[in-house]
Motif scaffolding. Structure first.
Motif, mmCIF file in Angstrom:
data_model
loop_
_atom_site.group_PDB
_atom_site.id
_atom_site.type_symbol
_atom_site.label_atom_id
_atom_site.label_comp_id
_atom_site.label_asym_id
_atom_site.label_seq_id
_atom_site.Cartn_x
_atom_site.Cartn_y
_atom_site.Cartn_z
ATOM 1 N N GLU A 15 0.836 -1.207 0.000
ATOM 2 C CA GLU A 15 0.000 0.000 0.000
ATOM 3 C C GLU A 15 0.873 1.259 0.000
ATOM 4 N N LEU A 16 1.921 1.238 0.823
ATOM 5 C CA LEU A 16 2.839 2.380 0.910
ATOM 6 C C LEU A 16 3.523 2.614 -0.441
ATOM 7 N N TRP A 17 4.028 1.537 -1.073
ATOM 8 C CA TRP A 17 4.739 1.705 -2.342
ATOM 9 C C TRP A 17 3.801 2.259 -3.419
ATOM 10 N N LEU A 18 2.575 1.737 -3.447
ATOM 11 C CA LEU A 18 1.622 2.219 -4.459
ATOM 12 C C LEU A 18 1.229 3.677 -4.188
ATOM 13 N N ARG A 19 1.104 4.003 -2.901
ATOM 14 C CA ARG A 19 0.784 5.394 -2.538
ATOM 15 C C ARG A 19 1.922 6.324 -2.964
ATOM 16 N N MET A 20 3.164 5.883 -2.740
ATOM 17 C CA MET A 20 4.317 6.708 -3.124
ATOM 18 C C MET A 20 4.379 6.847 -4.641
ATOM 19 N N TYR A 21 4.044 5.772 -5.351
ATOM 20 C CA TYR A 21 4.024 5.842 -6.817
ATOM 21 C C TYR A 21 3.042 6.928 -7.251
ATOM 22 N N ARG A 22 1.842 6.866 -6.683
ATOM 23 C CA ARG A 22 0.782 7.810 -7.038
ATOM 24 C C ARG A 22 1.188 9.257 -6.728
ATOM 25 N N GLN A 23 1.797 9.432 -5.574
ATOM 26 C CA GLN A 23 2.221 10.786 -5.162
ATOM 27 C C GLN A 23 3.271 11.345 -6.123
ATOM 28 N N MET A 24 4.196 10.484 -6.558
ATOM 29 C CA MET A 24 5.229 10.955 -7.493
ATOM 30 C C MET A 24 4.592 11.356 -8.821
ATOM 31 N N VAL A 25 3.619 10.553 -9.266
ATOM 32 C CA VAL A 25 2.938 10.887 -10.524
ATOM 33 C C VAL A 25 2.156 12.200 -10.351
ATOM 34 N N ALA A 26 1.544 12.380 -9.178
ATOM 35 C CA ALA A 26 0.784 13.618 -8.925
ATOM 36 C C ALA A 26 1.704 14.827 -9.068
ATOM 37 N N ILE A 27 2.892 14.750 -8.474
ATOM 38 C CA ILE A 27 3.829 15.876 -8.544
ATOM 39 C C ILE A 27 4.242 16.120 -9.995
ATOM 40 N N ARG A 28 4.560 15.032 -10.698
ATOM 41 C CA ARG A 28 5.001 15.207 -12.089
ATOM 42 C C ARG A 28 3.895 15.827 -12.949
ATOM 43 N N GLN A 29 2.671 15.344 -12.769
ATOM 44 C CA GLN A 29 1.559 15.883 -13.569
ATOM 45 C C GLN A 29 1.286 17.341 -13.202
ATOM 46 N N PHE A 30 1.412 17.658 -11.917
ATOM 47 C CA PHE A 30 1.235 19.054 -11.483
ATOM 48 C C PHE A 30 2.264 19.934 -12.203
ATOM 49 N N GLU A 31 3.517 19.504 -12.148
ATOM 50 C CA GLU A 31 4.594 20.303 -12.733
ATOM 51 C C GLU A 31 4.474 20.414 -14.249
ATOM 52 N N MET A 32 3.963 19.376 -14.898
ATOM 53 C CA MET A 32 3.775 19.449 -16.350
ATOM 54 C C MET A 32 2.729 20.512 -16.685
ATOM 55 N N GLN A 33 1.730 20.626 -15.827
ATOM 56 C CA GLN A 33 0.716 21.680 -16.029
ATOM 57 C C GLN A 33 1.324 23.068 -15.787
ATOM 58 N N VAL A 34 2.227 23.164 -14.811
ATOM 59 C CA VAL A 34 2.880 24.458 -14.541
ATOM 60 C C VAL A 34 3.669 24.890 -15.779
ATOM 61 N N ASN A 35 4.385 23.938 -16.357
ATOM 62 C CA ASN A 35 5.176 24.243 -17.557
ATOM 63 C C ASN A 35 4.267 24.724 -18.683
ATOM 64 N N GLU A 36 3.133 24.054 -18.799
ATOM 65 C CA GLU A 36 2.149 24.398 -19.836
ATOM 66 C C GLU A 36 1.602 25.829 -19.588
ATOM 67 N N LEU A 37 1.321 26.130 -18.336
ATOM 68 C CA LEU A 37 0.796 27.470 -18.011
ATOM 69 C C LEU A 37 1.814 28.550 -18.371
ATOM 70 N N TYR A 38 3.089 28.237 -18.084
ATOM 71 C CA TYR A 38 4.152 29.191 -18.416
ATOM 72 C C TYR A 38 4.243 29.357 -19.934
ATOM 73 N N THR A 39 4.265 28.221 -20.638
ATOM 74 C CA THR A 39 4.421 28.255 -22.097
ATOM 75 C C THR A 39 3.263 29.013 -22.748
ATOM 76 N N ARG A 40 2.064 28.864 -22.172
ATOM 77 C CA ARG A 40 0.898 29.556 -22.740
ATOM 78 C C ARG A 40 0.764 30.985 -22.205
ATOM 79 N N ALA A 41 1.772 31.439 -21.479
ATOM 80 C CA ALA A 41 1.806 32.801 -20.913
ATOM 81 C C ALA A 41 0.598 33.088 -20.020
ATOM 82 N N LEU A 42 0.137 32.046 -19.306
ATOM 83 C CA LEU A 42 -1.007 32.238 -18.398
ATOM 84 C C LEU A 42 -0.552 32.464 -16.961
#
Ligand SMILES: Cc1ncc(C[n+]2csc(CCOP(=O)(O)OP(=O)(O)O)c2C)c(N)n1
Length: 330
Positions: A15-42
């Motif tokens: 359960e812990l390993w799967l939770r950590m996997y999910r959390q890492m993906v959450a951070i990566r997806q969050f940051e990919m959206q941040v990059n997108e917001l920057y690129t779109r000048a938003l």
């Protein structure tokens, strides 16, 4: 240990390993959206992406409680999310909206969330070492059992305050863990050009328990962090955790052409051979604990969740002109 206890322990581990996997993906997806917001000048201003370093924040934050404290840096989104911050409020803050953690007046580098023990990011390199150590001092005085984790990049090793607080923390046996994220570069300079000698010895010189770990291996980070956390909580004093890691993007979102300070080949090698998410996934599959369909599903879910949070932030109102000076202290 009985068979039933052993089974329960194994299922908690999975359960812990799967939770950590999910959390890492959450951070990566969050940051990919941040990059997108920057690129779109938003997004006004810049942001420093944590992509590549996810295992550090997640491995460490999974070893502490919600009531424990963290302090963070200019590259702080991963720390906030791993400690339980809300993506809606974070994106709102990044876009300068009233619904943000600082009512839109702090931006990417000043997110704080007292509800999850996050005492705040800090744009000053090593600026939070004193705050984390002070929080640990107050925990000790109040006897509330809380510990403090201070995240910082290896650039902070050049700041004198770090050595002042490590000295005091060891003398007072304070429950604080200094987590050094060595992603190799301080802005555009390799750390070997700015940092003399052995990093761990800077902590062991004070008698602080210091350990180095592969910062791309979330299970390893979690295991070592847990040991340092347990001994700090037991009154055995501070710890220093050196996490060897790598940021995939530039120093900030606008740092696009990087070949004058690091090669494309180097970036590619870290991404293809040492990615913390891919490697945990591979290991879980090899152990027969998960199958790849689960990972694709997790990625889809978190991508959708982060896109929704971005939509929320884009639609959210700005603070009014009348409140421009409210909650502003300096
Ligand atoms: C006291 C201080 N000096 C200089 C800066 C400018 N600055 C911002 S980020 C940065 C590099 C930080 O590198 P590191 O601590 O290794 O963290 P990383 O960006 O690699 O995560 C510098 C020099 C600053 N913010 N504060």
């Amino acid at each position: 240990m009985t068979t039933a206890e052993r089974r329960r322990e194994i299922s908690e581990q999975v359960e812990l390993w799967l939770r950590m996997y999910r959390q890492m993906v959450a951070i990566r997806q969050f940051e990919m959206q941040v990059n997108e917001l920057y690129t779109r000048a938003l997004m006004p201003g810049l942001a420093h992406l944590y992509i590549g370093e996810e295992a550090v924040a997640v491995g460490v934050c999974e070893a502490i409680e919600r009531t424990d404290y963290i302090t963070s840096t200019h590259r702080g989104h991963g720390h906030c999310l791993a400690k339980g911050a809300s993506p809606n409020q974070m994106f709102a803050e990044l876009l300068g909206k009233r619904a943000g953690y600082c009512k839109g007046k702090g931006g990417s580098m000043h997110i704080a969330d007292p509800a999850t023990g996050n005492l705040g990011a800090n744009a000053i390199v090593c600026g939070s070492a004193g705050i984390a150590t002070g929080a640990a001092f107050s925990s000790r005085r109040l006897g509330n059992g809380r510990i403090a984790v201070c995240f910082f990049g290896e650039g902070a090793l050049g700041q004198g305050v770090l050595y002042e607080v490590m000295n005091l923390a060891q003398l007072f046996k304070l429950p604080v863990i200094y987590v050094c994220e060595n992603n190799l570069y301080t802005e555009y300079t390799h750390y070997s050009e700015t940092t003399a000698g052995d990093i761990l010895m800077r902590a062991t010189a004070f008698g602080v328990e210091a350990v180095s770990v592969d910062g791309q291996d979330v299970r390893a980070v979690h295991g070592v962090a847990q040991r340092l956390v347990n001994r700090a909580r037991d009154g055995d004093g501070p710890g220093f955790l050196l996490c060897n890691t790598y940021r995939y993007h530039g120093h900030h979102v606008g740092d696009i052409n990087r070949e004058y300070y690091r090669s494309k080949q180097e970036e590619q090698t870290w991404k293809s051979e040492r990615d913390p998410i891919t490697n945990l996934g591979k290991w879980l599959v090899e152990q027969g604990l998960a199958d790849t369909a689960v990972f694709a599903q997790v990625e889809r879910e978190l991508e959708a969740e982060m896109k929704k949070a971005v939509e929320f932030a884009i639609a959210a109102p700005y603070p009014s002109v009348e409140e421009v000076a409210e909650d502003v202290y300096a």
